[in-house]
Design a protein around this motif. Structure first.
Motif, mmCIF file in Angstrom:
data_model
loop_
_atom_site.group_PDB
_atom_site.id
_atom_site.type_symbol
_atom_site.label_atom_id
_atom_site.label_comp_id
_atom_site.label_asym_id
_atom_site.label_seq_id
_atom_site.Cartn_x
_atom_site.Cartn_y
_atom_site.Cartn_z
ATOM 1 N N LEU A 1 0.830 -1.207 0.000
ATOM 2 C CA LEU A 1 0.000 0.000 0.000
ATOM 3 C C LEU A 1 0.862 1.254 0.000
ATOM 4 C CD1 LEU A 1 -2.843 1.154 0.045
ATOM 5 C CD2 LEU A 1 -2.788 1.031 2.550
ATOM 6 N N ASN A 2 1.926 1.256 0.816
ATOM 7 C CA ASN A 2 2.773 2.446 0.851
ATOM 8 C C ASN A 2 3.545 2.631 -0.451
ATOM 9 O OD1 ASN A 2 3.841 4.710 2.525
ATOM 10 N ND2 ASN A 2 5.785 3.703 2.076
ATOM 11 N N VAL A 3 3.984 1.535 -1.069
ATOM 12 C CA VAL A 3 4.680 1.646 -2.358
ATOM 13 C C VAL A 3 3.747 2.263 -3.398
ATOM 14 C CG1 VAL A 3 5.812 0.386 -4.228
ATOM 15 C CG2 VAL A 3 6.229 -0.287 -1.856
ATOM 16 N N ALA A 4 2.491 1.837 -3.392
ATOM 17 C CA ALA A 4 1.516 2.416 -4.326
ATOM 18 C C ALA A 4 1.320 3.899 -4.050
ATOM 19 C CB ALA A 4 0.188 1.670 -4.222
ATOM 20 N N GLU A 5 1.315 4.283 -2.774
ATOM 21 C CA GLU A 5 1.184 5.699 -2.430
ATOM 22 C C GLU A 5 2.401 6.501 -2.891
ATOM 23 O OE1 GLU A 5 0.350 6.067 1.720
ATOM 24 O OE2 GLU A 5 -1.674 5.243 1.547
ATOM 25 N N VAL A 6 3.584 5.899 -2.767
ATOM 26 C CA VAL A 6 4.799 6.573 -3.247
ATOM 27 C C VAL A 6 4.720 6.790 -4.755
ATOM 28 C CG1 VAL A 6 7.305 6.331 -3.555
ATOM 29 C CG2 VAL A 6 6.254 5.759 -1.355
ATOM 30 N N ALA A 7 4.246 5.778 -5.485
ATOM 31 C CA ALA A 7 4.090 5.914 -6.941
ATOM 32 C C ALA A 7 3.157 7.073 -7.269
ATOM 33 C CB ALA A 7 3.565 4.620 -7.542
ATOM 34 N N LEU A 8 2.060 7.168 -6.534
ATOM 35 C CA LEU A 8 1.089 8.237 -6.762
ATOM 36 C C LEU A 8 1.719 9.604 -6.457
ATOM 37 C CD1 LEU A 8 -2.020 8.410 -7.481
ATOM 38 C CD2 LEU A 8 -2.380 8.765 -5.031
ATOM 39 N N ALA A 9 2.482 9.675 -5.376
ATOM 40 C CA ALA A 9 3.128 10.939 -5.017
ATOM 41 C C ALA A 9 4.157 11.346 -6.069
ATOM 42 C CB ALA A 9 3.790 10.806 -3.644
ATOM 43 N N LEU A 10 4.943 10.402 -6.542
ATOM 44 C CA LEU A 10 5.969 10.710 -7.539
ATOM 45 C C LEU A 10 5.355 11.184 -8.853
ATOM 46 C CD1 LEU A 10 8.512 7.781 -7.018
ATOM 47 C CD2 LEU A 10 8.874 10.194 -6.470
ATOM 48 N N VAL A 11 4.291 10.509 -9.285
ATOM 49 C CA VAL A 11 3.704 10.917 -10.566
ATOM 50 C C VAL A 11 3.079 12.303 -10.453
ATOM 51 C CG1 VAL A 11 1.368 9.931 -10.343
ATOM 52 C CG2 VAL A 11 2.448 10.034 -12.570
ATOM 53 N N GLY A 12 2.498 12.621 -9.291
ATOM 54 C CA GLY A 12 1.954 13.957 -9.088
ATOM 55 C C GLY A 12 3.040 15.018 -9.100
ATOM 56 N N ALA A 13 4.141 14.742 -8.409
ATOM 57 C CA ALA A 13 5.249 15.700 -8.363
ATOM 58 C C ALA A 13 5.877 15.893 -9.731
ATOM 59 C CB ALA A 13 6.302 15.222 -7.361
ATOM 60 N N CYS A 14 5.989 14.799 -10.497
ATOM 61 C CA CYS A 14 6.546 14.908 -11.851
ATOM 62 C C CYS A 14 5.650 15.752 -12.750
ATOM 63 C CB CYS A 14 6.716 13.514 -12.462
ATOM 64 S SG CYS A 14 8.126 12.572 -11.834
ATOM 65 N N SER A 15 4.380 15.482 -12.715
ATOM 66 C CA SER A 15 3.474 16.143 -13.661
ATOM 67 C C SER A 15 3.352 17.641 -13.392
ATOM 68 C CB SER A 15 2.085 15.498 -13.616
ATOM 69 O OG SER A 15 1.420 15.803 -12.404
ATOM 70 N N LYS A 16 3.530 18.047 -12.147
ATOM 71 C CA LYS A 16 3.401 19.471 -11.796
ATOM 72 C C LYS A 16 4.762 20.145 -11.581
ATOM 73 C CE LYS A 16 -0.911 18.423 -11.751
ATOM 74 N NZ LYS A 16 -1.646 18.541 -13.035
ATOM 75 N N ASN A 17 5.866 19.410 -11.834
ATOM 76 C CA ASN A 17 7.214 19.971 -11.652
ATOM 77 C C ASN A 17 7.399 20.547 -10.244
ATOM 78 O OD1 ASN A 17 7.969 19.442 -14.349
ATOM 79 N ND2 ASN A 17 6.961 21.328 -15.018
ATOM 80 N N LEU A 18 6.849 19.869 -9.241
ATOM 81 C CA LEU A 18 6.813 20.437 -7.890
ATOM 82 C C LEU A 18 8.192 20.632 -7.280
ATOM 83 C CD1 LEU A 18 3.731 18.634 -6.282
ATOM 84 C CD2 LEU A 18 3.869 20.915 -7.296
ATOM 85 N N VAL A 19 9.107 19.723 -7.540
ATOM 86 C CA VAL A 19 10.431 19.843 -6.942
ATOM 87 C C VAL A 19 11.164 21.053 -7.510
ATOM 88 C CG1 VAL A 19 12.673 18.729 -6.666
ATOM 89 C CG2 VAL A 19 10.579 17.385 -6.424
ATOM 90 N N GLU A 20 11.124 21.210 -8.816
ATOM 91 C CA GLU A 20 11.815 22.337 -9.448
ATOM 92 C C GLU A 20 11.162 23.663 -9.078
ATOM 93 O OE1 GLU A 20 14.517 24.548 -11.759
ATOM 94 O OE2 GLU A 20 14.579 22.631 -10.703
ATOM 95 N N VAL A 21 9.830 23.701 -9.027
ATOM 96 C CA VAL A 21 9.137 24.926 -8.624
ATOM 97 C C VAL A 21 9.512 25.302 -7.190
ATOM 98 C CG1 VAL A 21 6.874 25.880 -8.080
ATOM 99 C CG2 VAL A 21 7.217 24.694 -10.236
ATOM 100 N N SER A 22 9.566 24.303 -6.313
ATOM 101 C CA SER A 22 9.948 24.566 -4.919
ATOM 102 C C SER A 22 11.368 25.115 -4.845
ATOM 103 C CB SER A 22 9.844 23.275 -4.091
ATOM 104 O OG SER A 22 8.517 22.832 -4.014
ATOM 105 N N ARG A 23 12.273 24.547 -5.635
ATOM 106 C CA ARG A 23 13.655 25.013 -5.639
ATOM 107 C C ARG A 23 13.727 26.470 -6.088
ATOM 108 N NH1 ARG A 23 17.355 26.535 -8.631
ATOM 109 N NH2 ARG A 23 16.155 26.213 -10.547
ATOM 110 N N GLN A 24 12.981 26.787 -7.155
ATOM 111 C CA GLN A 24 13.007 28.148 -7.678
ATOM 112 C C GLN A 24 12.435 29.146 -6.662
ATOM 113 O OE1 GLN A 24 10.817 27.234 -11.279
ATOM 114 N NE2 GLN A 24 12.664 27.431 -12.530
ATOM 115 N N MET A 25 11.380 28.746 -5.978
ATOM 116 C CA MET A 25 10.789 29.633 -4.962
ATOM 117 C C MET A 25 11.767 29.870 -3.816
ATOM 118 S SD MET A 25 6.855 28.243 -4.812
ATOM 119 C CE MET A 25 6.392 29.377 -3.510
#
Length: 320
Positions: free
Chosen positions: A95-119
């Motif tokens: 269940l947690n691995v599936a949640e990690v997959a969901l979190a990663l795909v969300g972060a990838c699609s919205k460029n969240l890591v790069e946006v956070s870095r820029q902010m």
């Protein structure tokens, strides 16, 4: 003496249960720990390497229980040759691995890591920034699942529930006779990775690392994918040819990747260098089984598996 040896350290509460069940368990730091091939009957293993040479050196070893689903750090063929029963613990962290997959795909699609870095760097972001403009929708997109086991099933359900996704699934070992949980998951079966890759917006990997799955995803496969596609690896590092993946990300062959599983773990700067600076790479250090509740449950299950075998009960979740 039970002859039980813990090669690694485990969750504190789970370890207490292990000590209660096997009061004479030999743990790291014990004077006899390094000589375990001489006396171990049962072996608890997490990350330690159990090579063919070590298994062949053993004198009394009968049972190994791997703390988790993957067992690529244990030479299963040598266990088979020696007559050692190897068991793993599939499903507990699913269940947690599936949640990690969901979190990663969300972060990838919205460029969240790069946006956070820029902010954090003080940049004033607007729609002209690539990190914002290139964000993509996931709703009603096509998600490819490679590996139809429990984790693949749970991940598919999450992609459907969160994004109303269309699921394509490839796994030549899952029956098509309607007897598996896949009969209740809306999906389309495909016959090969080559058929799957060009059709998906997200390619999600959920297979163990075996000789047949090593380098399953290579640059030619990624070149057949959409340039807007996202690759998610929460399986094992060697399932993807890493050098090919870094090349694909640098060259814009695919849009981004979410990586939780690495060939070299932990994934440190000294090994991966500037790969860790790639803007279109979202990373986590293999956290699928990390939550304390998962670690505790896995350790307790590991102990119960061993206790049952030593008491003469049939092994559960047997690999060899």
């Amino acid at each position: 003496m039970s002859g039980v040896v813990a090669l690694d350290t485990f969750d504190p509460e789970g370890t207490q249960y292990m000590r209660q069940t096997f009061p004479d368990v030999i743990e790291p730091g014990h004077s006899s720990h390094s000589s375990w091939p001489e006396h171990a009957v049962g072996l608890f293993v997490a990350k330690s390497k159990v090579t063919a040479d070590l298994i062949r050196q053993t004198k009394e070893l009968k049972f190994i229980v791997r703390h988790g689903a993957g067992y690529d750090n244990i030479d299963a063929e040598a266990c088979r040759e020696k007559g050692v029963i190897l068991c793993n613990l599939p499903g507990i962290s699913a269940l947690n691995v599936a949640e990690v997959a969901l979190a990663l795909v969300g972060a990838c699609s919205k460029n969240l890591v790069e946006v956070s870095r820029q902010m954090r760097a003080g940049e004033r972001l607007n729609k002209k920034f690539k990190s914002l403009y290139s964000a993509t929708l996931l709703t009603e997109k096509t998600f490819g699942i490679i590996g139809g086991g429990r984790i693949g099933q749970l991940t598919a359900k999450k992609y459907i529930g969160a994004f109303d996704g269309k699921i394509l699934m490839y796994d030549p070992y899952i029956p098509t006779d309607g007897t598996t949980p896949w009969s209740l998951i809306p999906h389309e079966r495909v016959n090969s990775i080559e058929e799957l890759a060009p059709r998906v917006d997200v390619l999600s990997l959920h297979v163990p690392l075996l000789p047949t799955t090593k380098d399953l995803i290579t640059l030619p496969i990624m070149k057949s994918m959409k340039p807007t596609a996202i690759l998610i690896n929460v399986a094992r590092g060697g399932v993807v040819n890493e050098e090919d993946l870094w090349s694909a990300l640098r060259g814009g062959v695919i849009a981004s990747a979410g990586v939780d599983a690495w060939v070299s773990e932990p994934p440190i700067k000294g090994v991966y260098g500037d790969v860790l600076e790639l803007e279109n790479l979202v990373m986590s250090p293999h956290i699928g089984g990390s939550p304390a509740e998962i670690q505790r449950a896995t350790c307790i299950s590991m102990v119960d598996h061993m206790k049952g075998m030593i008491d003469g009960k049939p092994p559960r979740d047997r690999v060899t």
